[in-house]
Design an enzyme around this catalytic site. Structure first.
Site, mmCIF file in Angstrom:
data_model
loop_
_atom_site.group_PDB
_atom_site.id
_atom_site.type_symbol
_atom_site.label_atom_id
_atom_site.label_comp_id
_atom_site.label_asym_id
_atom_site.label_seq_id
_atom_site.Cartn_x
_atom_site.Cartn_y
_atom_site.Cartn_z
ATOM 1 N N LYS A 201 16.569 -42.831 22.767
ATOM 2 C CA LYS A 201 17.980 -43.092 22.492
ATOM 3 C C LYS A 201 18.694 -41.756 22.370
ATOM 4 O O LYS A 201 18.326 -40.909 21.554
ATOM 5 C CB LYS A 201 18.126 -43.890 21.200
ATOM 6 C CG LYS A 201 19.578 -44.093 20.785
ATOM 7 C CD LYS A 201 19.706 -45.043 19.636
ATOM 8 C CE LYS A 201 21.147 -45.129 19.173
ATOM 9 N NZ LYS A 201 21.301 -46.083 18.056
ATOM 10 N N GLU A 240 8.576 -39.346 23.227
ATOM 11 C CA GLU A 240 9.038 -40.377 22.280
ATOM 12 C C GLU A 240 8.409 -41.731 22.606
ATOM 13 O O GLU A 240 7.946 -42.454 21.721
ATOM 14 C CB GLU A 240 10.574 -40.518 22.333
ATOM 15 C CG GLU A 240 11.351 -39.410 21.648
ATOM 16 C CD GLU A 240 11.351 -39.553 20.121
ATOM 17 O OE1 GLU A 240 10.693 -40.466 19.592
ATOM 18 O OE2 GLU A 240 12.017 -38.725 19.464
ATOM 19 N N LYS A 255 18.362 -45.864 26.192
ATOM 20 C CA LYS A 255 19.745 -46.126 25.815
ATOM 21 C C LYS A 255 20.534 -44.822 25.752
ATOM 22 O O LYS A 255 20.036 -43.867 25.168
ATOM 23 C CB LYS A 255 19.744 -46.800 24.446
ATOM 24 C CG LYS A 255 21.114 -47.070 23.864
ATOM 25 C CD LYS A 255 20.944 -47.645 22.509
ATOM 26 C CE LYS A 255 22.310 -47.711 21.862
ATOM 27 N NZ LYS A 255 22.223 -47.945 20.461
ATOM 28 N N SER A 281 28.158 -50.100 24.837
ATOM 29 C CA SER A 281 29.551 -50.509 24.730
ATOM 30 C C SER A 281 30.487 -49.685 25.615
ATOM 31 O O SER A 281 31.387 -50.230 26.263
ATOM 32 C CB SER A 281 29.991 -50.424 23.271
ATOM 33 O OG SER A 281 29.787 -49.111 22.756
ATOM 34 N N TYR A 320 26.711 -56.613 27.156
ATOM 35 C CA TYR A 320 27.799 -57.459 26.649
ATOM 36 C C TYR A 320 28.316 -58.391 27.740
ATOM 37 O O TYR A 320 29.080 -59.306 27.465
ATOM 38 C CB TYR A 320 28.926 -56.581 26.082
ATOM 39 C CG TYR A 320 28.433 -55.675 24.978
ATOM 40 C CD1 TYR A 320 28.241 -56.168 23.695
ATOM 41 C CD2 TYR A 320 28.098 -54.347 25.231
ATOM 42 C CE1 TYR A 320 27.744 -55.362 22.679
ATOM 43 C CE2 TYR A 320 27.603 -53.528 24.238
ATOM 44 C CZ TYR A 320 27.423 -54.041 22.964
ATOM 45 O OH TYR A 320 26.917 -53.241 21.979
#
Ligand code: PBG
Length: 330
Positions: A201, A240, A255, A281, A320
């Site tokens: 992330k 990671e 992300k 978003s 979304y």
């Protein structure tokens, strides 16, 4: 061995729509989609989010309605994010441990509405609960302290599991949290609760509208660069992912999404595990803005970007646009 032109004409298989369908290598279906939903207090409440046109926060009854909609559309998983009332936010984010917090209420509401015909994914991180908007506990020097935060994240995960979460998704980027959460889930009797770790992330400029949606944008001072990754790093993303898998993650996430498809591909090729991506978003807002400005057809932009995630190697995408895309695909 391959023929060459004119024996070989790659346009031959593109000449008709049936042939294009026959030769399509990557398919997108509603089962590839995870639908993020924002939960807010009250009853009968829908609060549109200005920076995310077309997305609203819903009170639990609205969440139940979205769950029924998702089941009908064939969307397999909902991802929940709470807009914690500001009076319940604190330095330590203790509301995350409340068995009756908004998140837990929403999980139970979904269960009541649709049983286990849909999976519930819950966000593990403290930013919707802290008065400073950071994902963890901040020490006297202003540093987000790792090990103290992990202890709270373990409690938060158990709280969500007890309420009925199917997948806990740590999005906080603390070191060692996946192992600690996995051990606690085993110990406390939740062996089948999955962990989808936000493994890679990035500290990204694409999260703004989300922070509006969970009410943390105005609270956050500074940035999250001491825990979220630097945009220039890819090798570090692989490290990671390796750590989170070794600690017991069932699946990993990259992300944001589209700007980081190279990371998706490298993770998939290196580890051969389920990889997900979050079309965040700011990416959603960008597509909506482009469509509103007449720069492209909205439906086509939505489907093309989502297909790109599958082509890159994703098992699924948090988006979304999930309900809209599922409708288009249905
Ligand atoms: C925080 C969290 C963020 C998102 C998901 N979980 C924002 C952040 O890290 O500040 C962003 C999702 C989006 O932008 O859609 N734990």
């Amino acid at each position: 061995m391959t023929a060459s032109y004119p024996a070989l004409r790659l346009r031959r298989t593109r000449a008709s729509s049936w042939s294009r369908a026959l030769h399509r290598e990557t398919l997108l279906t509603p089962a590839d989609l995870i639908w993020p939903l924002f939960v807010t207090e009250g009853r009968g409440i829908e609060e549109p989010i200005a920076s995310l046109p077309g997305v609203s926060r819903w009170s639990c009854d609205g969440i139940a309605a979205r769950a029924r909609e998702a089941v009908a559309l064939g969307i397999p998983v909902l991802a929940l994010f709470p807009n914690t009332p500001h009076g319940l936010r604190s330095d330590t984010g203790g509301e995350a441990l409340n068995p009756d917090n908004l998140m837990c209420q929403a999980i139970r509401t979904i269960r009541d509405a649709v049983g286990d015909s849909i999976g519930v994914l819950t966000d593990v991180a403290l930013d919707p609960y802290t008065s400073h908007g950071q994902d963890g506990l901040v020490d006297a020097a202003g540093y987000v302290s790792n090990d103290d935060t992990v202890a709270v994240l373990v409690g938060q995960s158990l709280n969500q599991a007890a309420a009925g979460a199917d997948i806990v998704a740590p999005s906080d980027m603390m070191d060692g949290r996946v192992g600690a959460i996995r051990a606690a889930l085993e110990r406390e009797g939740y062996p089948n609760v999955q962990i989808m770790s936000y493994a890679a992330k990035y500290a990204s400029a694409f999260y703004g509208p989300f922070r509006d949606a969970v009410g943390s944008r105005g609270l956050l001072k500074g940035d999250k660069k001491t825990y979220q990754m630097d945009s220039g790093n890819a090798e570090e993303a692989l490290r990671e992912v390796a750590l989170d898998l070794a600690e017991g993650a069932d699946s990993v996430m990259v992300k944001p999404g589209l700007p980081y498809l190279d990371i998706v591909r490298r993770v998939k090729e290196r580890f051969d595990v389920p990889v997900f991506a979050y079309q965040v978003s700011g990416e959603y807002a960008m597509i909506e803005a482009a469509a509103a400005a007449g720069a492209g057809d909205r439906d086509a932009l939505v489907l093309e970007t989502l297909l790109a995630f599958k082509r890159a190697g994703c098992s699924g995408v948090l988006t979304y646009h999930a309900a809209h895309a599922a409708r288009l695909l249905g």
